[in-house]
Write an enzyme that holds these catalytic residues in place. Structure first.
Site, mmCIF file in Angstrom:
data_model
loop_
_atom_site.group_PDB
_atom_site.id
_atom_site.type_symbol
_atom_site.label_atom_id
_atom_site.label_comp_id
_atom_site.label_asym_id
_atom_site.label_seq_id
_atom_site.Cartn_x
_atom_site.Cartn_y
_atom_site.Cartn_z
ATOM 1 N N SER A 166 0.848 -1.200 0.000
ATOM 2 C CA SER A 166 0.000 0.000 0.000
ATOM 3 C C SER A 166 0.875 1.237 0.000
ATOM 4 O O SER A 166 2.011 1.211 0.503
ATOM 5 C CB SER A 166 -0.878 0.017 1.250
ATOM 6 N N TYR A 211 -2.585 -1.512 10.054
ATOM 7 C CA TYR A 211 -2.505 -1.616 8.588
ATOM 8 C C TYR A 211 -1.141 -1.144 8.097
ATOM 9 O O TYR A 211 -0.494 -1.820 7.293
ATOM 10 C CB TYR A 211 -3.628 -0.772 7.983
HETATM 11 P P1 NAP Z 1 -11.616 -5.822 -1.009
HETATM 12 O O1 NAP Z 1 -12.526 -5.460 -2.137
HETATM 13 O O2 NAP Z 1 -12.185 -5.931 0.354
HETATM 14 O O3 NAP Z 1 -10.891 -7.173 -1.417
HETATM 15 C C1 NAP Z 1 -10.184 -7.947 -0.500
HETATM 16 C C2 NAP Z 1 -10.620 -9.384 -0.665
HETATM 17 O O4 NAP Z 1 -9.803 -10.190 0.204
HETATM 18 C C3 NAP Z 1 -12.083 -9.594 -0.245
HETATM 19 O O5 NAP Z 1 -12.761 -10.373 -1.208
HETATM 20 C C4 NAP Z 1 -11.942 -10.302 1.084
HETATM 21 O O6 NAP Z 1 -13.022 -11.174 1.373
HETATM 22 C C5 NAP Z 1 -10.669 -11.088 0.885
HETATM 23 N N1 NAP Z 1 -10.078 -11.505 2.147
HETATM 24 C C6 NAP Z 1 -10.020 -10.797 3.299
HETATM 25 N N2 NAP Z 1 -9.428 -11.525 4.259
HETATM 26 C C7 NAP Z 1 -9.115 -12.715 3.701
HETATM 27 C C8 NAP Z 1 -8.505 -13.896 4.196
HETATM 28 N N3 NAP Z 1 -8.116 -13.971 5.468
HETATM 29 N N4 NAP Z 1 -8.343 -14.933 3.354
HETATM 30 C C9 NAP Z 1 -8.756 -14.864 2.063
HETATM 31 N N5 NAP Z 1 -9.347 -13.771 1.538
HETATM 32 C C10 NAP Z 1 -9.530 -12.713 2.355
HETATM 33 O O7 NAP Z 1 -10.406 -4.768 -0.899
HETATM 34 P P2 NAP Z 1 -9.538 -4.050 -2.030
HETATM 35 O O8 NAP Z 1 -9.754 -2.599 -1.885
HETATM 36 O O9 NAP Z 1 -9.754 -4.696 -3.344
HETATM 37 O O10 NAP Z 1 -8.066 -4.373 -1.488
HETATM 38 C C11 NAP Z 1 -7.333 -5.488 -1.981
HETATM 39 C C12 NAP Z 1 -5.900 -5.410 -1.475
HETATM 40 O O11 NAP Z 1 -5.311 -4.181 -1.913
HETATM 41 C C13 NAP Z 1 -5.751 -5.434 0.037
HETATM 42 O O12 NAP Z 1 -4.585 -6.134 0.401
HETATM 43 C C14 NAP Z 1 -5.597 -3.963 0.372
HETATM 44 O O13 NAP Z 1 -4.914 -3.761 1.585
HETATM 45 C C15 NAP Z 1 -4.787 -3.499 -0.812
HETATM 46 N N6 NAP Z 1 -4.872 -2.067 -1.052
HETATM 47 C C16 NAP Z 1 -6.073 -1.504 -1.401
HETATM 48 C C17 NAP Z 1 -6.120 -0.143 -1.668
HETATM 49 C C18 NAP Z 1 -7.389 0.541 -2.093
HETATM 50 O O14 NAP Z 1 -7.361 1.771 -2.195
HETATM 51 N N7 NAP Z 1 -8.477 -0.179 -2.354
HETATM 52 C C19 NAP Z 1 -4.967 0.627 -1.547
HETATM 53 C C20 NAP Z 1 -3.780 0.022 -1.184
HETATM 54 C C21 NAP Z 1 -3.748 -1.340 -0.947
HETATM 55 P P3 NAP Z 1 -14.289 -10.610 2.233
HETATM 56 O O15 NAP Z 1 -14.842 -9.461 1.454
HETATM 57 O O16 NAP Z 1 -15.183 -11.803 2.313
HETATM 58 O O17 NAP Z 1 -13.724 -10.184 3.554
#
Ligand code: NAP
Length: 267
Positions: A146, A159
C-alpha cells in the site's frame, strides 16, 4: 494460446472483489488460466464464472482463509489438480481500514489480525507455490502492499505496520529466490476506488474528495490500473526486476507540499 507445457497459471488471493477481481480478470484476459482464492464460496464461484464467461479462458476457484496454512494447502492441491501449479502468485487478500483509532484504543487482537492476514497470508501462499516454481526455474510472486507503507498515515497503525512488513517479506524472499528464475516484487497502490472503499467514504471514514485533491493526478485510481502493473511484473519482460515495490499511486507518495493548487500555477 501458450502450449500446455508453458501454460501460464496465475493464482490471486482475495480475488472475489475489488483489486483482486480486477487482477484475476486482467490475467485471464491475457490468456492465463486463473485460480481465484477467497473467503466466500458464493462470491468466489460467481467471480470465477463471470471472468471465464467474459474471457473464454479457464478459471477455478477455492475457498480458503489465507491465514490458515492447512486450508491454503488444500486449496493449492485443488488448483494443481484443476489447472496446474501457478507460475504467478498475487498475494492480494487483505482488509482495508475499517476504523480509525489510536493504538491504545484499538480492540484487542487487531494488530495480530492485520499481521496474520497481510503478512502470514503472504508467507503461507508463497511457501506453497515456491517448490513448483523452483522446479520450473520460473516464477513470479507479487505482493499487494500500500501507499501507506511508503508514507504512513495516523490512526491506522495495524494496517501501516503490516503493509510495511510486506516490504521486508518481498525483499528477503527476492534474495532467497533470485538464482532460481523467480522474482518477488510488491505493488503499493494509492487510493483505489473499490466498493469497500466507497463504503468507507460513505461511512465518513475516508474523505473521497480530499483524497482525489491530494493525489497529484487529481483522482482515485481504478482496480485495473493496479492489475496492469501486476501484468508487467508477471511478464518475462520484468525478468531483471526483483525485490522492488512498484508504487501505483497517482504521485501521492512523492508529494511534499502542504496542498499547492496543481491546477493553477502562481502568477
Ligand atoms: P476488497 O474489495 O475488500 O478485497 C479484499 C478481498 O480479500 C475480499 O474479497 C476479502 O473477502 C478477501 N479476504 C479478506 N481476508 C481474507 C482472508 N483472510 N483470506 C482470504 N481472503 C480474504 O479490498 P480491495 O480494496 O480490493 O483491497 C485489496 C488489497 O489491496 C488489500 O490487500 C488492500 O490492503 C490493498 N490495497 C487496497 C487499496 C485501495 O485503495 N483499495 C490501496 C492500497 C492497498 P471478504 O470481502 O469476504 O472479507
Amino acid at each position: 494460446m501458450p502450449s500446455s507445457e508453458f501454460r501460464r497459471v496465475a493464482l490471486v488471493t482475495g480475488a472475489a472483489s475489488g483489486i483482486g477481481h480486477a487482477l484475476a480478470e486482467e490475467f485471464s484476459a491475457q490468456d492465463y488460466a486463473v485460480a481465484l482464492v477467497d473467503l466466500s464460496e458464493n462470491h468466489t464461484r460467481s467471480a470465477a464464472q463471470a471472468i471465464a464467461e467474459r474471457t473464454g479462458n479457464e478459471t477455478c476457484w477455492c475457498v480458503a482463509d489465507v491465514r490458515d496454512p492447512d486450508a491454503s494447502a488444500r486449496a493449492m492441491d485443488k488448483v494443481c489438480a484443476k489447472l496446474r501449479a501457478p507460475s504467478v502468485l498475487v498475494n492480494n487478500a487483505g482488509i482495508v481500514v475499517r476504523q480509525k483509532a489510536r493504538l491504545e484504543d484499538l480492540p484487542a487482537g487487531h494488530l495480530d489480525e492485520m499481521m496474520a492476514i497481510h503478512v502470514n497470508g503472504t508467507l503461507n501462499w508463497s511457501r506453497l507455490v515456491l517448490p513448483a516454481m523452483r522446479a520450473a526455474g520460473f516464477g513470479r510472486i507479487i505482493n499487494i502492499s500500500s501507499v501507506n507503507a511508503i508514507a504512513a498515515v495516523p490512526y491506522r497503525i495495524g494496517y501501516v505496520t503490516a503493509k510495511k512488513a510486506i516490504r521486508g517479506v518481498t525483499e528477503a524472499l527476492a534474495l532467497e529466490t533470485a538464482r532460481a528464475g523467480i522474482t518477488v516484487n510488491a505493488i503499493a497502490p494509492g487510493y483505489i476506488l473499490t466498493d469497500v472503499l466507497k463504503k468507507r467514504a460513505e461511512a465518513g471514514i475516508l474523505d473521497r474528495r480530499a483524497i482525489a485533491d491530494r493525489t497529484p493526478v487529481g483522482r482515485w485510481g481504478t482496480p485495473d490500473e493496479v492489475a496492469k502493473a501486476a501484468l508487467y511484473l508477471a511478464s518475462k519482460d520484468a525478468s531483471f526486476v526483483t525485490g522492488t515495490t512498484l508504487v501505483v499511486d497517482g504521485g501521492l507518495s512523492i508529494r511534499g507540499d502542504a496542498g499547492e493548487d496543481l491546477d493553477n500555477a502562481p502568477t
